[in-house]
Design a protein around this motif. Structure first.
Motif, mmCIF file in Angstrom:
data_model
loop_
_atom_site.group_PDB
_atom_site.id
_atom_site.type_symbol
_atom_site.label_atom_id
_atom_site.label_comp_id
_atom_site.label_asym_id
_atom_site.label_seq_id
_atom_site.Cartn_x
_atom_site.Cartn_y
_atom_site.Cartn_z
ATOM 1 N N LEU A 304 0.830 -1.204 0.000
ATOM 2 C CA LEU A 304 0.000 0.000 0.000
ATOM 3 C C LEU A 304 0.864 1.254 0.000
ATOM 4 C CD1 LEU A 304 -2.782 1.296 0.162
ATOM 5 C CD2 LEU A 304 -2.665 1.106 2.656
ATOM 6 N N GLY A 305 1.919 1.257 0.818
ATOM 7 C CA GLY A 305 2.810 2.414 0.840
ATOM 8 C C GLY A 305 3.518 2.618 -0.482
ATOM 9 N N ALA A 306 3.922 1.507 -1.118
ATOM 10 C CA ALA A 306 4.585 1.603 -2.420
ATOM 11 C C ALA A 306 3.627 2.171 -3.469
ATOM 12 C CB ALA A 306 5.100 0.225 -2.852
ATOM 13 N N LEU A 307 2.348 1.774 -3.418
ATOM 14 C CA LEU A 307 1.360 2.304 -4.367
ATOM 15 C C LEU A 307 1.153 3.806 -4.163
ATOM 16 C CD1 LEU A 307 -1.328 -0.554 -4.389
ATOM 17 C CD2 LEU A 307 0.219 0.106 -6.253
ATOM 18 N N VAL A 308 1.151 4.242 -2.906
ATOM 19 C CA VAL A 308 1.014 5.688 -2.644
ATOM 20 C C VAL A 308 2.204 6.435 -3.231
ATOM 21 C CG1 VAL A 308 0.971 7.441 -0.837
ATOM 22 C CG2 VAL A 308 -0.387 5.348 -0.574
ATOM 23 N N ALA A 309 3.412 5.894 -3.041
ATOM 24 C CA ALA A 309 4.604 6.532 -3.598
ATOM 25 C C ALA A 309 4.529 6.582 -5.126
ATOM 26 C CB ALA A 309 5.864 5.801 -3.146
ATOM 27 N N LEU A 310 4.079 5.483 -5.753
ATOM 28 C CA LEU A 310 3.932 5.457 -7.214
ATOM 29 C C LEU A 310 2.909 6.485 -7.669
ATOM 30 C CD1 LEU A 310 4.031 1.596 -7.847
ATOM 31 C CD2 LEU A 310 5.789 3.260 -8.446
ATOM 32 N N GLY A 311 1.826 6.634 -6.900
ATOM 33 C CA GLY A 311 0.832 7.644 -7.240
ATOM 34 C C GLY A 311 1.416 9.050 -7.183
ATOM 35 N N CYS A 312 2.291 9.303 -6.205
ATOM 36 C CA CYS A 312 2.958 10.608 -6.117
ATOM 37 C C CYS A 312 3.861 10.835 -7.328
ATOM 38 C CB CYS A 312 3.764 10.699 -4.833
ATOM 39 S SG CYS A 312 2.770 10.741 -3.323
ATOM 40 N N TYR A 313 4.584 9.754 -7.754
ATOM 41 C CA TYR A 313 5.408 9.884 -8.965
ATOM 42 C C TYR A 313 4.545 10.327 -10.139
ATOM 43 C CZ TYR A 313 8.806 6.887 -6.476
ATOM 44 O OH TYR A 313 9.673 6.342 -5.577
ATOM 45 N N GLY A 314 3.401 9.643 -10.309
ATOM 46 C CA GLY A 314 2.518 9.964 -11.428
ATOM 47 C C GLY A 314 2.004 11.385 -11.364
ATOM 48 N N ALA A 315 1.664 11.849 -10.168
ATOM 49 C CA ALA A 315 1.165 13.211 -10.019
ATOM 50 C C ALA A 315 2.233 14.230 -10.398
ATOM 51 C CB ALA A 315 0.709 13.436 -8.573
ATOM 52 N N PHE A 316 3.473 13.975 -9.998
ATOM 53 C CA PHE A 316 4.562 14.882 -10.373
ATOM 54 C C PHE A 316 4.771 14.896 -11.887
ATOM 55 C CE2 PHE A 316 6.372 14.371 -5.916
ATOM 56 C CZ PHE A 316 6.032 15.663 -5.546
ATOM 57 N N LEU A 317 4.698 13.715 -12.511
ATOM 58 C CA LEU A 317 4.885 13.651 -13.968
ATOM 59 C C LEU A 317 3.812 14.463 -14.689
ATOM 60 C CD1 LEU A 317 5.808 9.862 -14.337
ATOM 61 C CD2 LEU A 317 7.292 11.806 -14.861
ATOM 62 N N VAL A 318 2.553 14.329 -14.260
ATOM 63 C CA VAL A 318 1.465 15.082 -14.881
ATOM 64 C C VAL A 318 1.662 16.578 -14.644
ATOM 65 C CG1 VAL A 318 -1.021 15.542 -14.788
ATOM 66 C CG2 VAL A 318 -0.175 13.178 -14.716
ATOM 67 N N LEU A 319 2.021 16.946 -13.428
ATOM 68 C CA LEU A 319 2.205 18.365 -13.098
ATOM 69 C C LEU A 319 3.281 19.006 -13.973
ATOM 70 C CD1 LEU A 319 1.820 20.855 -11.261
ATOM 71 C CD2 LEU A 319 3.519 19.843 -9.701
ATOM 72 N N PHE A 320 4.448 18.322 -14.075
ATOM 73 C CA PHE A 320 5.539 18.916 -14.848
ATOM 74 C C PHE A 320 5.293 18.839 -16.352
ATOM 75 C CE2 PHE A 320 7.974 17.911 -10.865
ATOM 76 C CZ PHE A 320 8.177 19.240 -10.501
ATOM 77 N N ALA A 321 4.538 17.837 -16.781
ATOM 78 C CA ALA A 321 4.191 17.774 -18.199
ATOM 79 C C ALA A 321 3.326 18.972 -18.592
ATOM 80 C CB ALA A 321 3.439 16.474 -18.487
ATOM 81 N N ARG A 322 2.444 19.409 -17.694
ATOM 82 C CA ARG A 322 1.553 20.531 -18.009
ATOM 83 C C ARG A 322 2.203 21.898 -17.801
ATOM 84 N NH1 ARG A 322 -4.255 18.605 -15.331
ATOM 85 N NH2 ARG A 322 -4.627 16.840 -16.777
ATOM 86 N N THR A 323 3.232 21.953 -16.954
ATOM 87 C CA THR A 323 3.832 23.253 -16.628
ATOM 88 C C THR A 323 5.105 23.541 -17.424
ATOM 89 O OG1 THR A 323 4.978 22.241 -14.733
ATOM 90 C CG2 THR A 323 2.862 23.314 -14.317
ATOM 91 N N VAL A 324 5.948 22.506 -17.630
ATOM 92 C CA VAL A 324 7.189 22.758 -18.337
ATOM 93 C C VAL A 324 7.275 22.034 -19.669
ATOM 94 C CG1 VAL A 324 8.419 23.203 -16.196
ATOM 95 C CG2 VAL A 324 8.423 20.887 -17.131
ATOM 96 N N GLY A 325 6.370 21.073 -19.893
ATOM 97 C CA GLY A 325 6.298 20.436 -21.212
ATOM 98 C C GLY A 325 7.356 19.446 -21.505
#
Length: 325
Positions: A304-325
């Protein structure tokens, strides 16, 4: 660093001292052992000269060996704790939790300032071979100091009345480099050459490459988490740090005409500083329940903790994809 010491001498009684203990816990007795170890740690804290205690769980599912490290301000105070009635009672109580009697090695001197991986090798030297054994250890040191990642070496003579083994201690900058040396052909040849001087030896490793970033106190749950958890947490803090620095400080320094290698250096300094003093302590607090090696640890909880960490990775990827491209 090379050092040959005798912790039993009067000069070393005033030196800082460390005892490294190995306890082979019976299968199924792990939780009871943790409670017993916590009480032992509390008893040690009440002794004069106590500085720290560290607990290292078994390195694999097949191993049952726990390593405990106690640090005291002087050898005399450490010996006072080891020989105290309170500790003797605890040892008698804990014997039933172990497959065999615990082993211990005593080392004098301060621990290294930086976070390293240490191997503690205990040797049973044959009677009358002490001088030849020292000569052989010097030969080992000369070969070993040329191996990648080597940081230092010390050899300790037996402590009269406390332990009868010779202890070689060597440090590396990473577990990978230490394991490369332990598995190397050069070391195998040296062992074959020196076996006539000792009846047996035992190797234990202490520390991990990220353990300085993961500290949860000195109790039974104070050991660094498994390496895979450490790596996930470091990546969780490192990726957004590097991205933010690249699009802010990195771009600014590049626009000012600073060379690329210098920009990278400044970025590394800032990212390591941010991780050490700001972000890793924050990650430790947020994921403390998952990182601790406590009795509540389970495969389901780990997943469960590993899945939460993976979810955070995904959120960062989406955030930076939309802000810095």
């Amino acid at each position: 660093m090379t050092r040959v010491g005798s912790a039993g001498s009067s000069d070393s009684d005033g030196a800082a001292a460390t005892v490294v203990m190995t306890l082979d816990v019976r299968d199924g007795a792990e939780q009871e052992y943790r409670r017993w170890q916590a009480r032992t740690n509390d008893a040690a804290r009440e002794r004069p000269g106590f500085e720290a205690v560290e607990l290292y769980p078994p390195a694999s599912m097949e191993s049952h060996s726990w390593i405990v490290v106690f640090r005291f301000s002087t050898l005399a105070l450490l010996r006072g704790w080891l020989e105290s009635p309170a500790r003797r009672r605890l040892v008698e109580e804990g014997d039933r939790l172990l497959d065999r009697p615990a082993t211990q090695e005593i080392l004098t001197g301060r621990p290294p300032e930086r976070d390293v991986v240490t191997a503690v090798v205990s040797h049973v030297v044959r009677r009358g071979h002490e001088r030849e054994f020292e000569t052989w250890q010097e030969k080992v040191r000369r070969v070993q100091e040329r191996s990648p990642g080597f940081l230092g070496y010390e050899l300790f003579r037996p402590v009269p009345g406390v332990q009868e083994h010779w202890v070689a201690l060597f440090r590396y900058d990473s577990m990978r480099h230490l394991e490369e040396w332990l598995d190397s052909a050069a070391r195998e040849r040296l062992l074959a050459d020196g076996r006539r001087h000792f009846a047996g030896f035992d190797v234990r490793t202490v520390g991990s490459s990220f353990s300085g970033w993961f500290r949860f106190g000195d109790g039974a749950d104070g050991a660094p988490p498994p390496n895979w958890k450490q790596a996930m947490m470091v990546l969780l803090a490192l990726y957004p740090t590097v991205m933010v620095l690249n699009v802010t400080v990195g771009r600014l320094l590049t626009d000012l005409g600073l060379a690329r290698y210098a920009v990278l250096f400044v970025g590394n300094v800032l990212s390591v500083s941010a991780l050490t003093w700001l972000l890793m302590p924050l990650v430790n607090r947020l994921f403390a329940g998952w990182l601790r090696s406590g009795p509540r640890r389970s495969p389901r909880r780990d997943a469960l903790g590993a899945l939460v960490a993976l979810g955070c990775y995904g959120a960062f990827l989406v955030l930076f994809a939309r802000t810095v491209g």
